[in-house]
Enzyme design. Structure first.
Site, PDB file in Angstrom:
ATOM      1  N   THR A  73      87.167  25.912  24.662  1.00 14.46           N
ATOM      2  CA  THR A  73      87.547  26.631  25.916  1.00 14.46           C
ATOM      3  C   THR A  73      87.468  28.131  25.740  1.00 14.46           C
ATOM      4  O   THR A  73      86.863  28.827  26.506  1.00 14.46           O
ATOM      5  CB  THR A  73      89.001  26.320  26.483  1.00 14.46           C
ATOM      6  OG1 THR A  73      89.314  25.028  26.778  1.00 14.46           O
ATOM      7  CG2 THR A  73      89.610  27.027  27.512  1.00 14.46           C
ATOM      8  N   SER A 201      83.381  21.687  19.954  1.00 16.91           N
ATOM      9  CA  SER A 201      84.920  21.720  19.563  1.00 16.91           C
ATOM     10  C   SER A 201      85.124  20.845  18.209  1.00 16.91           C
ATOM     11  O   SER A 201      84.719  19.957  18.470  1.00 16.91           O
ATOM     12  CB  SER A 201      85.595  21.383  20.938  1.00 16.91           C
ATOM     13  OG  SER A 201      86.856  21.048  20.723  1.00 16.91           O
ATOM     14  N   HIS A 203      87.836  19.075  17.590  1.00 20.96           N
ATOM     15  CA  HIS A 203      88.511  17.883  17.556  1.00 20.96           C
ATOM     16  C   HIS A 203      87.703  16.770  18.196  1.00 20.96           C
ATOM     17  O   HIS A 203      88.309  15.704  18.499  1.00 20.96           O
ATOM     18  CB  HIS A 203      89.882  18.110  18.191  1.00 20.96           C
ATOM     19  CG  HIS A 203      89.928  18.403  19.676  1.00 20.96           C
ATOM     20  ND1 HIS A 203      90.227  17.463  20.509  1.00 20.96           N
ATOM     21  CD2 HIS A 203      89.504  19.550  20.454  1.00 20.96           C
ATOM     22  CE1 HIS A 203      90.220  18.031  21.727  1.00 20.96           C
ATOM     23  NE2 HIS A 203      89.773  19.283  21.596  1.00 20.96           N
ATOM     24  N   CYS A 328      91.955  16.042  30.980  1.00 26.77           N
ATOM     25  CA  CYS A 328      92.702  17.104  31.466  1.00 26.77           C
ATOM     26  C   CYS A 328      93.329  16.579  32.680  1.00 26.77           C
ATOM     27  O   CYS A 328      94.374  17.210  33.454  1.00 26.77           O
ATOM     28  CB  CYS A 328      91.951  18.343  31.759  1.00 26.77           C
ATOM     29  SG  CYS A 328      90.982  18.691  30.190  1.00 26.77           S
TER      30      CYS A 328
END
Ligand code: PLP
Length: 376
Positions: A73, A201, A203, A328
């Site tokens: 993000t 990212s 993860h 999300c």
């Protein structure tokens, strides 16, 4: 417990975990410190940078840059802030209708402060409308940001071809790809993709949460978003999270090797078997993006008149974890923006997403199938 929600996050790899702990407990020096412990931290960050560069075929010696951030993000936000700068009025941004919120809402934010945003449509299979894209680009377009793999459906965008077409006609337009859902599932080659910025990212490929990557192509200017100390070549201030950086580097090396060894083919075979059985057991279903070029670990399936959220909760009671929509929006009652953009029929839109990783095996799929049989 059977974990089938690997597009939301992944379990840390055991080797990565050991490295991570080692740094936290033993090599915990600040990378800016001059004594050996600090130098060791600095060196291990540089080793990780090389591991990531190899993972995405970036050439650090020729000026490509790989910087570590706190998450994807942040990387996505940083790209927009860097490209658009202070005088945002009238600048033109292109994204797709199915981007992750870290790009979608960033564009929305810039629209509200005076930018013009074009959102490219996808068809019912989730395939990007490339002619709309090409017709929308203008000489004054500042940035085109398109994800490599859709997190909800696994549909792949042909970024290599898209960037070739854009660069041929509009060489000055900057291209960003969010490659978060591609990492570890398909090779990522920045030379072939020929993008100016690329995001990862940790993860999502068996590294810890709270660590991201931003790739910046050689010669492309970058204005830092987080201002402070000189860390990360002055491009991203803040004391480096050495343990997470080292873990991400290790995860990148493992993911590269696993891809070379054909792990994605094994996962895809498991996914394909699961889809075949799902179709046999529950004939009234839609697998979103099934007709498209899709990544091999993802199935987004809607069962006629079955509420995905209830199914997710029912499965969870049986110890099987999948998601409804993205992580999300899984608590939101409104249908998925991505599936709405694909014109998903209302009776099927409340789907579930099953996403596999190297940690899954056939018995996980059998348990999922028998649990679904009881619930539906
Ligand atoms: N981009 C995509 C495509 C994602 O799937 C995600 C996470 O779900 C992100 C960005 C955000 O990643 P992070 O959690 O590292 O901020």
């Amino acid at each position: 417990m059977i974990y089938l929600d690997n597009n939301a996050t992944t379990k840390i790899d055991s080797k990565v975990f050991l490295k991570h702990c080692e740094v936290l407990r033993k090599n915990y020096g600040n990378a800016s410190s001059l004594y050996p412990m600090g130098v060791e931290s600095k060196n291990s960050i540089e080793d990780s940078r090389i591991q990531v560069a190899k993972f995405i075929n970036a050439d650090l010696n020729s000026g490509d840059r790989v910087i570590f951030t706190s998450c994807a993000t942040e990387s996505n936000n940083a790209v927009f802030h860097s490209v658009l700068g202070q005088n945002v009025k009238g600048q033109h941004i292109i994204i797709s209708e199915v981007e992750h919120p870290s790009v979608y809402n960033m564009a929305l934010y810039y629209e509200e402060v005076g930018c013009e945003v074009t959102r490219i449509k996808v068809d019912t299979n989730g395939v990007l409308n490339v002619s709309q894209l090409m017709n929308s680009i203008r000489n004054d377009t500042s940035i085109v940001s398109l994800m490599m793999v859709n997190s909800e459906t696994g549909v792949l965008n042909d970024i290599e071809n898209i960037s070739k077409m854009i660069k041929q006609s509009f060489p000055k337009v900057l291209i960003h790809t969010d490659a978060v859902q591609a990492a570890g599932k398909t090779p990522i080659d920045t030379k072939l993709l020929n993008v100016d910025f690329l995001t990862l990212s940790g993860h999502k490929f068996h590294a810890p949460k709270g660590i991201g990557v931003l790739y910046i192509k050689r010669g492309v200017s970058f204005n830092p978003f987080i201002i402070g100390g000189h860390q990360e070549m002055g491009l991203r201030a803040g004391t480096e999270n050495v343990a997470n950086i080292v873990a991400l580097g290790e995860a990148a090396e493992i993911a590269k090797k696993s891809l070379e060894d054909g792990i994605n083919t094994e996962i895809e075979a498991l996914r394909d078997y699961m889809e075949q059985e799902l179709k046999r057991l529950f004939p009234y279903n839609i697998i979103f993006g099934e007709q498209s070029n899709r990544i091999g670990n993802t199935t987004n399936i809607g069962f006629k008149a079955v509420d995905g959220t209830k199914l997710v909760l029912g499965l969870a009671q049986k110890g099987v974890f999948v998601s409804s929509g993205t992580a999300c929006n899984s608590i939101s009652a409104s249908p998925s923006r991505v599936l709405s953009a694909m014109n998903a029929p209302s009776e099927y839109i409340r789907s579930i997403r099953i996403s596999l990783s190297k940690e899954n095996c056939m018995s996980d799929i059998q348990t999922l199938l028998s649990s679904l049989k009881e619930l539906i």
